[in-house]
Design a protein around this motif. Structure first.
Motif, mmCIF file in Angstrom:
data_model
loop_
_atom_site.group_PDB
_atom_site.id
_atom_site.type_symbol
_atom_site.label_atom_id
_atom_site.label_comp_id
_atom_site.label_asym_id
_atom_site.label_seq_id
_atom_site.Cartn_x
_atom_site.Cartn_y
_atom_site.Cartn_z
ATOM 1 N N HIS A 123 0.816 -1.218 0.000
ATOM 2 C CA HIS A 123 0.000 0.000 0.000
ATOM 3 C C HIS A 123 0.850 1.268 0.000
ATOM 4 N N ARG A 124 0.189 2.384 -0.242
ATOM 5 C CA ARG A 124 0.827 3.678 0.008
ATOM 6 C C ARG A 124 -0.226 4.655 0.498
ATOM 7 N N SER A 125 0.018 5.214 1.674
ATOM 8 C CA SER A 125 -0.891 6.204 2.231
ATOM 9 C C SER A 125 -0.305 7.588 1.975
ATOM 10 N N ILE A 144 -3.965 -0.537 -4.554
ATOM 11 C CA ILE A 144 -3.677 -1.184 -5.838
ATOM 12 C C ILE A 144 -2.704 -0.339 -6.648
ATOM 13 N N SER A 145 -1.743 -1.016 -7.277
ATOM 14 C CA SER A 145 -0.831 -0.386 -8.247
ATOM 15 C C SER A 145 -0.116 0.856 -7.724
ATOM 16 N N CYS A 146 0.364 0.829 -6.498
ATOM 17 C CA CYS A 146 1.076 1.999 -5.978
ATOM 18 C C CYS A 146 2.344 2.217 -6.798
ATOM 19 N N SER A 147 2.431 3.375 -7.399
ATOM 20 C CA SER A 147 3.585 3.680 -8.253
ATOM 21 C C SER A 147 4.813 4.070 -7.439
ATOM 22 N N PHE A 148 5.939 3.954 -8.073
ATOM 23 C CA PHE A 148 7.230 4.512 -7.643
ATOM 24 C C PHE A 148 7.914 3.877 -6.434
ATOM 25 N N GLU A 211 0.463 -0.442 -22.738
ATOM 26 C CA GLU A 211 1.487 0.576 -22.944
ATOM 27 C C GLU A 211 1.801 1.168 -21.583
ATOM 28 N N GLU A 212 3.049 1.133 -21.168
ATOM 29 C CA GLU A 212 3.408 1.566 -19.815
ATOM 30 C C GLU A 212 4.683 2.409 -19.857
ATOM 31 N N HIS A 213 4.522 3.725 -19.620
ATOM 32 C CA HIS A 213 5.708 4.580 -19.622
ATOM 33 C C HIS A 213 6.432 4.571 -18.285
ATOM 34 N N ASN A 214 5.792 4.027 -17.268
ATOM 35 C CA ASN A 214 6.473 3.929 -15.968
ATOM 36 C C ASN A 214 7.091 2.540 -15.772
ATOM 37 N N MET A 215 7.473 1.899 -16.862
ATOM 38 C CA MET A 215 7.931 0.505 -16.770
ATOM 39 C C MET A 215 9.235 0.342 -15.989
ATOM 40 N N ASP A 217 10.246 1.785 -13.280
ATOM 41 C CA ASP A 217 9.894 1.665 -11.858
ATOM 42 C C ASP A 217 9.527 0.206 -11.552
ATOM 43 N N GLN A 218 8.758 -0.402 -12.433
ATOM 44 C CA GLN A 218 8.357 -1.798 -12.253
ATOM 45 C C GLN A 218 9.553 -2.729 -12.417
ATOM 46 N N HIS A 219 10.399 -2.438 -13.411
ATOM 47 C CA HIS A 219 11.572 -3.295 -13.635
ATOM 48 C C HIS A 219 12.554 -3.229 -12.474
ATOM 49 N N PHE A 265 -0.569 -6.447 -9.283
ATOM 50 C CA PHE A 265 -1.282 -5.576 -10.242
ATOM 51 C C PHE A 265 -0.589 -4.222 -10.400
ATOM 52 N N ARG A 266 -0.208 -3.897 -11.630
ATOM 53 C CA ARG A 266 0.171 -2.528 -11.969
ATOM 54 C C ARG A 266 -0.735 -2.047 -13.098
ATOM 55 N N SER A 267 -1.889 -2.641 -13.171
ATOM 56 C CA SER A 267 -2.952 -2.302 -14.112
ATOM 57 C C SER A 267 -4.226 -2.801 -13.456
ATOM 58 N N GLY A 268 -5.376 -2.408 -13.996
ATOM 59 C CA GLY A 268 -6.621 -2.944 -13.462
ATOM 60 C C GLY A 268 -7.281 -2.041 -12.433
ATOM 61 N N TYR A 269 -6.717 -0.834 -12.197
ATOM 62 C CA TYR A 269 -7.266 0.099 -11.210
ATOM 63 C C TYR A 269 -8.187 1.137 -11.843
ATOM 64 N N ALA A 270 -8.152 1.235 -13.177
ATOM 65 C CA ALA A 270 -8.948 2.268 -13.865
ATOM 66 C C ALA A 270 -9.893 1.627 -14.882
ATOM 67 N N MET A 445 7.983 11.273 -1.934
ATOM 68 C CA MET A 445 7.568 12.668 -1.839
ATOM 69 C C MET A 445 7.267 13.126 -3.259
ATOM 70 N N ARG A 446 6.135 13.804 -3.429
ATOM 71 C CA ARG A 446 5.813 14.371 -4.736
ATOM 72 C C ARG A 446 5.547 15.851 -4.585
ATOM 73 N N THR A 447 6.023 16.619 -5.545
ATOM 74 C CA THR A 447 5.868 18.066 -5.471
ATOM 75 C C THR A 447 5.215 18.549 -6.762
ATOM 76 N N GLY A 455 -2.423 16.071 -8.759
ATOM 77 C CA GLY A 455 -1.182 15.708 -8.097
ATOM 78 C C GLY A 455 -0.326 14.623 -8.697
ATOM 79 N N GLY A 456 -0.841 13.764 -9.573
ATOM 80 C CA GLY A 456 -0.094 12.570 -9.946
ATOM 81 C C GLY A 456 1.126 12.834 -10.819
ATOM 82 N N VAL A 457 2.199 12.069 -10.564
ATOM 83 C CA VAL A 457 3.374 12.119 -11.433
ATOM 84 C C VAL A 457 3.052 11.384 -12.728
ATOM 85 N N ALA A 458 2.470 10.168 -12.576
ATOM 86 C CA ALA A 458 2.140 9.365 -13.751
ATOM 87 C C ALA A 458 1.174 10.128 -14.660
ATOM 88 N N ALA A 459 0.256 10.888 -14.058
ATOM 89 C CA ALA A 459 -0.711 11.643 -14.852
ATOM 90 C C ALA A 459 -0.106 12.941 -15.412
HETATM 91 N N1 GSH Z 1 0.473 2.036 -14.362
HETATM 92 C C1 GSH Z 1 1.326 2.965 -13.676
HETATM 93 C C2 GSH Z 1 2.282 2.201 -12.778
HETATM 94 O O1 GSH Z 1 2.133 0.979 -12.658
HETATM 95 O O2 GSH Z 1 3.194 2.826 -12.237
HETATM 96 C C3 GSH Z 1 0.529 4.016 -12.909
HETATM 97 C C4 GSH Z 1 -0.238 3.449 -11.749
HETATM 98 C C5 GSH Z 1 -0.918 4.566 -10.927
HETATM 99 O O3 GSH Z 1 -1.406 5.566 -11.480
HETATM 100 N N2 GSH Z 1 -0.886 4.374 -9.605
HETATM 101 C C6 GSH Z 1 -1.426 5.346 -8.670
HETATM 102 C C7 GSH Z 1 -0.233 6.083 -8.069
HETATM 103 O O4 GSH Z 1 0.454 5.581 -7.192
HETATM 104 C C8 GSH Z 1 -2.200 4.657 -7.587
HETATM 105 S S1 GSH Z 1 -3.596 3.783 -8.265
HETATM 106 N N3 GSH Z 1 0.039 7.294 -8.582
HETATM 107 C C9 GSH Z 1 1.106 8.111 -8.101
HETATM 108 C C10 GSH Z 1 1.478 9.192 -9.106
HETATM 109 O O5 GSH Z 1 1.296 9.002 -10.306
HETATM 110 O O6 GSH Z 1 2.001 10.233 -8.678
#
Ligand code: GSH
Length: 470
Positions: A123-125, A144-148, A211-215, A217-219, A265-270, A445-447, A455-459
């Motif tokens: 998890h990530r709170s 689910i799918s906590c990034s980074f 398609e995953e541009h944050n790959m 981080d997963q690798h 899971f790094r997919s399946g949340y949206a 930490m995200r700024t 707020g999202g980095v991925a977004a």
């Molecule tokens: N598919 C990407 C991944 O696996 O890294 C993105 C997953 C995603 O958007 N995760 C959200 C998150 O932690 C939680 S559901 N976002 C943080 C951010 O983008 O700043």
């Protein structure tokens, strides 16, 4: 404020930081380059980052770490109460197709009396520090799918490396950046879950987007899993799992002939992760299997905004946790949270929309409603008198300290006014009655520019950062 530094020094640091990022894998796929989200090693660009760590009070950082195991336990307890999940989400179900599909899978598991003996939560709170009240308030809890987990550790290292070289000019000490070991702790949790599953031929399966541009981080996480624990991970999309997956008679999930021990899971949340019935079939297939799911459908649902709002109601935490002090600690982190059937609060929010955020039931960032749009949407919902209001919750708006920051994106450094959000990772692993892991694992930490609401980095709204303890 340590940002009154001269231009030449900034340029030198930016240069060094860009070199460091490229050499150490602080990278993402470059959306401007074809195939960069599909093939590793093609079209990489440094991840967006803050040039220097953001000052953060040590006591609040410690508090956020301290509550992580309590939140882990809470999610586990809530996930066991199928009726609570179904009842709390029953109104959301009527208006939100996505949540409704998740609930259908959950219902099927309840009917089957499916028991998840091995439970893994990564998890990530997320929190913001409210400037006026000096309270550390929870924004949300991701199950689910906590990034980074990978890149966050690299940013802490990048900042430490910069402060080792430039710290004396800046009056900053690299030792004040707390160590961040999320990647190894998450790898350890995946490895231990794999061990509990107890099939040496089985593998970990990472469920990925096509398609995953944050790959990277997963690798980084999978590389730690392989190198430190010698556990192999494969990557599959939901569509591939539908095409190649089967449930063996003993309950084993087999994908392309490989037994799966742990599904991460790094997919399946949206909703966009399920463009057709194939993806939903894959989700159901996985849920029915004996594989350890990170998260299971009930962990996923326990992390929804509606459940967050329900847990903040009086006397609800008490149903799930025993320790009074634990309950008090969590409650202190809760911001004001309301459902949209509360007329008083709706009227208040129409009067002062600037003090509220309207949140739909969505993960992944970029979906919230702010400012005048809160007012317009609430008025529309009032006028229409439909049940659509059940798709949203209202949350108190948090106002963190704004400070001037250097944000680096695409090799270019911008100075801007920015606010920060602290995430603390937690891992939980239980097999029947035996709790194997329940711990905080590190931080993110995200700024983001203070004028931006999202707020999202991925977004694409925020940059990765680390902490300078004060
Ligand atoms: N598919 C990407 C991944 O696996 O890294 C993105 C997953 C995603 O958007 N995760 C959200 C998150 O932690 C939680 S559901 N976002 C943080 C951010 O983008 O700043």
């Amino acid at each position: 404020d340590f940002h009154g530094i001269d231009e030449e020094l900034v340029q030198k640091m930016v240069h060094d930081a860009l070199v460091w990022s490229s050499l150490h894998g602080l990278v993402v796929g470059d959306k401007n380059v074809q195939r960069s989200g599909k093939v590793p090693g093609v079209g990489m660009v440094h991840a967006p980052f803050a040039l220097l760590p953001v000052a953060f009070p040590e006591n609040h950082f410690k508090l956020a770490c301290e509550v992580a195991p309590i939140f882990n336990q809470l999610i586990d307890r809530v996930s066991l109460d199928g009726k609570f999940l179904q009842d709390s989400l029953s109104r959301t179900k009527k208006v939100d197709v996505f949540t409704s599909r998740l609930l259908d899978i959950h219902s099927k598991m309840l009917e089957m009396n499916k028991i998840e003996e091995i439970r893994l939560g990564l998890h990530r709170s997320d929190y913001m520090l409210d400037e006026q009240t000096k309270l550390l308030l929870q924004i949300e809890l991701n199950t689910i799918s906590c990034s980074f987990p990978g890149l966050s550790c690299l940013v802490s290292e990048l900042h430490r490396s910069l402060l080792k070289h430039y710290g004396e000019y800046l009056g900053l000490d690299s030792k004040r950046i707390p160590s961040n070991n999320t990647v190894n702790r998450f790898a350890e949790a995946l490895a231990k879950a794999w061990t509990e599953y107890n099939n040496p031929r089985a593998v970990v399966m990472v469920v990925v987007q096509p398609e995953e541009h944050n790959m990277y981080d997963q690798h980084l996480l999978c590389a730690a899993l392989k190198e430190k624990y010698n556990v192999k991970a494969i990557r599959k999309t939901l569509a591939e799992i539908d095409a190649e997956g089967e449930l063996l008679s003993d309950g084993t999930l087999s994908v392309a002939g490989q037994a799966i021990a742990v599904i991460y899971f790094r997919s399946g949340y949206a909703p966009t992760d399920y463009p057709s019935e194939a993806e939903w079939r894959a989700r159901l297939l996985m849920e029915q299997s004996l594989a350890v799911k990170c998260p299971s459908i009930s962990y996923h649902l326990a992390g929804t905004k509606k459940i967050q709002q329900e847990l903040a109601q009086p006397n609800v935490l008490e149903r799930f946790l025993d320790d009074k002090e634990d309950i008090a600690k969590l409650r202190k982190c809760f911001a004001g949270l309301w459902s949209l059937d509360d007329t008083d609060i709706i009227n208040r929010a129409i009067e002062r929309p600037d003090l509220f955020v309207m949140k739909p039931q969505r993960e992944g960032g970029g979906n919230n409603i702010y400012g005048d749009d809160v007012k317009q949407n609430l008025k529309r919902l009032q006028r229409d008198g439909t049940e659509e209001d059940a798709a949203f919750i209202l949350m108190q708006r948090i106002f963190p300290t704004v400070s001037s920051t250097f944000l680096v994106r695409n090799g270019i450094c911008h100075k801007d006014r920015a606010v920060s959000e602290l995430g603390v990772y937690g891992a939980y692993l239980r097999n029947k009655d035996k709790v194997i892991i329940n711990d905080q694992c590190g931080y993110l930490m995200r700024t983001k520019v203070s004028s931006s609401n999202e707020g999202g980095v991925a977004a694409g709204f925020a940059v990765l950062d680390s902490i300078y303890l004060t």
